[in-house]
Structures are given as C-alpha cells and as structure tokens.
Motif scaffolding. Sequence first.
Motif, PDB file in Angstrom:
ATOM      1  N   LYS A 196       1.043  -1.704   0.177  1.00 60.65           N
ATOM      2  CA  LYS A 196      -0.024  -0.441  -0.003  1.00 60.65           C
ATOM      3  C   LYS A 196       0.871   1.182   0.359  1.00 60.65           C
ATOM      4  O   LYS A 196       0.455   2.238   1.156  1.00 60.65           O
ATOM      5  CB  LYS A 196      -1.316  -0.163   1.187  1.00 60.65           C
ATOM      6  N   SER A 208       2.374   4.496  -0.577  1.00 61.01           N
ATOM      7  CA  SER A 208       1.467   6.503  -0.285  1.00 61.01           C
ATOM      8  C   SER A 208       2.394   7.517  -0.633  1.00 61.01           C
ATOM      9  O   SER A 208       3.962   7.136  -0.142  1.00 61.01           O
ATOM     10  CB  SER A 208       0.786   6.827   0.002  1.00 61.01           C
ATOM     11  N   GLU A 209       2.133   7.897  -1.404  1.00 62.53           N
ATOM     12  CA  GLU A 209       3.258   9.497  -1.699  1.00 62.53           C
ATOM     13  C   GLU A 209       3.361  10.492  -0.774  1.00 62.53           C
ATOM     14  O   GLU A 209       2.238  10.374   0.418  1.00 62.53           O
ATOM     15  CB  GLU A 209       2.179   9.988  -2.520  1.00 62.53           C
ATOM     16  N   THR A 210       4.457  11.225  -0.435  1.00 59.05           N
ATOM     17  CA  THR A 210       5.244  11.329   0.768  1.00 59.05           C
ATOM     18  C   THR A 210       5.361  12.928   0.089  1.00 59.05           C
ATOM     19  O   THR A 210       5.322  13.262  -1.149  1.00 59.05           O
ATOM     20  CB  THR A 210       6.357  11.433   1.630  1.00 59.05           C
ATOM     21  N   TYR A 239       7.800   7.762  -1.642  1.00 51.71           N
ATOM     22  CA  TYR A 239       7.044   7.087  -1.245  1.00 51.71           C
ATOM     23  C   TYR A 239       7.312   6.540  -0.240  1.00 51.71           C
ATOM     24  O   TYR A 239       8.350   6.374   0.993  1.00 51.71           O
ATOM     25  CB  TYR A 239       6.631   6.415  -2.179  1.00 51.71           C
ATOM     26  N   ALA A 246       5.957   2.684   2.947  1.00 57.88           N
ATOM     27  CA  ALA A 246       5.379   1.515   2.379  1.00 57.88           C
ATOM     28  C   ALA A 246       5.124   0.693   3.753  1.00 57.88           C
ATOM     29  O   ALA A 246       6.328   1.452   4.939  1.00 57.88           O
ATOM     30  CB  ALA A 246       5.224   0.998   1.264  1.00 57.88           C
ATOM     31  N   SER A 274      10.609   4.025   3.240  1.00 58.00           N
ATOM     32  CA  SER A 274      10.498   4.758   2.109  1.00 58.00           C
ATOM     33  C   SER A 274      11.106   5.004   1.260  1.00 58.00           C
ATOM     34  O   SER A 274      12.447   4.791   1.685  1.00 58.00           O
ATOM     35  CB  SER A 274      10.032   6.683   2.938  1.00 58.00           C
TER      36      SER A 274
END
Length: 163
Positions: A41, A43-45, A49, A51, A61
Amino acid sequence: MNKFLATAAILLLTAGTSLAGAFNFPSDDPVATVEIPDSWKPSETDYGYEATSPDGGTYISFDAAGAEDTEEVIKGVFTFLEENGVTADPASQTESKGDQNGMPYQTLSWKGTDKDGPVTIGVGIVGISEESLAIVTYWASTETEEKNNPDVNKMLESIKPAE
C-alpha cells in the motif's frame, strides 16, 4: 476446457505474487524510480513514497534529495523515527558501502526498539546522479524482518534513475 484449465493454472500460480507498481519520485520532478508491491500500500510523501508490509512489521520510504535539501530530508527521517517512538542503540551502528545498478550507496544500520519491541533501523543514501540522492528509511520488527526481506531487497534492487 483446456483453455479454462490453463487460465486457472496461471491464476493459481500468480495468486501468491504481489504485483508491483513503479513509482517516480518526487512526483513533481522525478529523479529516481522504485518498484513497490501493491500489497505494501504505497503512498506519496513530500519527497517520495512510503510503504508498510502487509503484516505491519516493516516500514520503508524512498525520498529524493538534492544538494539544496539533503540535510532537511535526512533531519526529517530522524524526526519521523523519533516521533514514532523508534530508538536506536548507538553502540550497535554498522555501516556498509557499495555499488548497486551502477550507483554508489552507503547505509547506516542500528538495532533498537519501538513501542512493540526490538527493531532494526536503517538509513541508506543512493547516489542517483551528481545532483540527486535517494534516501531510504527502513524500520522493521525483528519478528517479521526475515519474512519481509525478499520484498525489501526487490525494492532496493529496483531503484534507478528516472527516465
């Protein structure tokens, strides 16, 4: 009927594998790409990214940094770990250097603890180009680390300059 059986066999063979997406980071001006399994899963930071493994035991990350913001990104990594209750044992620090996909890397690793118990912590720096770095943050429960290492290694091996 044979076509149905062949299709069913392919589905069964691939059911255990998790698909991976390729992510360019940062999204507004990509310098690198990494493949992250969908099951993590991603997700953008702000800089890339992040996970977490399906079992919740491993966090990773991938952040991009340039000469102007490397210090800020690295400070952010340690602030993030601290805010999440991750404490490293300074006496356990190890360092490694090498080359991966034609890019130099350096990692610092520690043993430590979080709210759930013993963890392994890692911060890696990959030289994407003369102007850009990928900063990798890793934090894993020692209970689930071995199980998640194959996915982690695939992700690390997939880092390359963005095209």
